[in-house]
Design an enzyme around this catalytic site. Structure first.
Site, PDB file in Angstrom:
ATOM      1  N   ASP A   1     -79.253 118.037 -20.771  1.00 40.70           N
ATOM      2  CA  ASP A   1     -79.384 116.598 -20.600  1.00 40.70           C
ATOM      3  C   ASP A   1     -78.357 116.164 -19.542  1.00 40.70           C
ATOM      4  O   ASP A   1     -77.384 116.879 -19.289  1.00 40.70           O
ATOM      5  CB  ASP A   1     -79.098 115.923 -21.953  1.00 40.70           C
ATOM      6  CG  ASP A   1     -79.005 114.426 -21.838  1.00 40.70           C
ATOM      7  OD1 ASP A   1     -79.941 113.816 -21.297  1.00 40.70           O
ATOM      8  OD2 ASP A   1     -77.993 113.863 -22.307  1.00 40.70           O
TER       9      ASP A   1
ATOM     10  N   ASP B   1     -77.347 112.277 -18.854  1.00 40.00           N
ATOM     11  CA  ASP B   1     -76.576 111.092 -19.240  1.00 40.00           C
ATOM     12  C   ASP B   1     -75.761 111.327 -20.506  1.00 40.00           C
ATOM     13  O   ASP B   1     -76.294 111.767 -21.524  1.00 40.00           O
ATOM     14  CB  ASP B   1     -77.522 109.907 -19.482  1.00 40.00           C
ATOM     15  CG  ASP B   1     -78.074 109.357 -18.180  1.00 40.00           C
ATOM     16  OD1 ASP B   1     -77.289 108.791 -17.414  1.00 40.00           O
ATOM     17  OD2 ASP B   1     -79.290 109.511 -17.943  1.00 40.00           O
TER      18      ASP B   1
ATOM     19  N   ASP C   1     -76.442 115.088 -25.849  1.00 40.38           N
ATOM     20  CA  ASP C   1     -75.691 114.210 -26.744  1.00 40.38           C
ATOM     21  C   ASP C   1     -76.584 113.422 -27.684  1.00 40.38           C
ATOM     22  O   ASP C   1     -76.116 112.903 -28.692  1.00 40.38           O
ATOM     23  CB  ASP C   1     -74.885 113.185 -25.923  1.00 40.38           C
ATOM     24  CG  ASP C   1     -75.806 112.182 -25.233  1.00 40.38           C
ATOM     25  OD1 ASP C   1     -76.558 112.614 -24.335  1.00 40.38           O
ATOM     26  OD2 ASP C   1     -75.801 110.997 -25.612  1.00 40.38           O
TER      27      ASP C   1
HETATM   28 MG   LIG Z   1     -77.892 111.832 -22.925  1.00 38.28          MG
END
Ligand SMILES: [Mg+2]
Length: 240
Positions: free
Chosen positions: A9, A11, A180
């Protein structure tokens, strides 16, 4: 190596998107003549989160979020600036602001020597492409899959299908999704039948069956090599 394919990922995992959003929002508001951008930031964050949840459900596209977040901000506050103009300026600012987290570049250099890497991100193409170019991380990845460009988002299977196809269909057993976000990265990985590594602060928990959990990107290479065994699901990482 325990894992030979790594899906990352972007961001809040490799990139400090909080700083990116804050800087871009402030610049956007100030150029619209708003004296106190901070007064509107929390409302904007909440609208933005709600709309991106719509993207995860498949109800909205990233390009719809691009303008809707400012249309809704204008509709729910006393702002009277042009939402489309703000939306345009904001995406430029998102591309231009926000650094990689400490250790991210070093970690990518290490794991890229032993595994094939892909970037799988829910985002707007022009924003993510600008960030990738500016931070110089592009060459680490054999595939860069951006939901706003391919028309399908995490956690759905289709974006993983596209990524696997671009990588030449690697084994799922030796593929790891690192991110996250529980609802997009972790649920997406679990549903696709691949192991997951949740990048999270130590004071949060989950009932999801995450395979690994880290609060420091530099803990990833030992997971990739197999030197670190899976942590108990949802528990804080053994090391910090
Ligand atoms: Mg993310």
């Amino acid at each position: 190596m325990r894992y030979t394919t790594l899906l990352f990922d972007l961001d809040h995992t490799l990139l400090d998107s909080v700083a990116s959003e804050r800087a871009s929002f402030e610049a956007t508001m100030r150029s619209g003549g708003v004296d106190d951008p901070a007064a509107y930031f929390q409302a904007f964050v909440e609208i933005n989160l709600m709309l991106w949840a719509g993207v995860e459900r498949g109800d909205l596209s990233p390009n719809q979020v691009r303008s809707m977040r400012f249309e809704q901000l204008v509709a729910t506050t006393d702002l009277d600036s042009d939402p489309i103009q703000m939306a345009d300026q904001y995406v430029v600012g998102l591309g231009a602001n926000g650094d990689l987290y400490a250790g991210a570049l070093e970690m990518l250099e290490t794991v890229s020597q032993v595994a094939t890497l892909a970037l799988v991100t829910n985002g707007i193409g022009e924003v993510q492409r600008a960030r990738i170019a500016r931070t110089g991380i592009g060459p680490f990845f054999d595939a860069i899959v951006i939901s706003g460009e391919v028309g399908t988002s995490k956690p759905g299977a289709a974006i993983f299908d596209l990524t696997f196809a671009e990588l030449g269909n690697p084994e799922r057993e030796t593929t790891l999704m690192i991110g996250d976000n529980l609802s997009s990265d972790i649920v997406g990985g679990i549903d696709y039948g691949i192991d997951t590594c949740w990048y999270a602060p130590a004071d949060t928990t989950t009932d999801l069956a995450v395979t690994h959990r880290i609060d420091n990107l530099l803990a990833l290479p030992s997971i990739v090599s197999g030197a670190q065994l899976p942590s108990a699901p949802g528990m804080p990482p053994a090391q910090s």
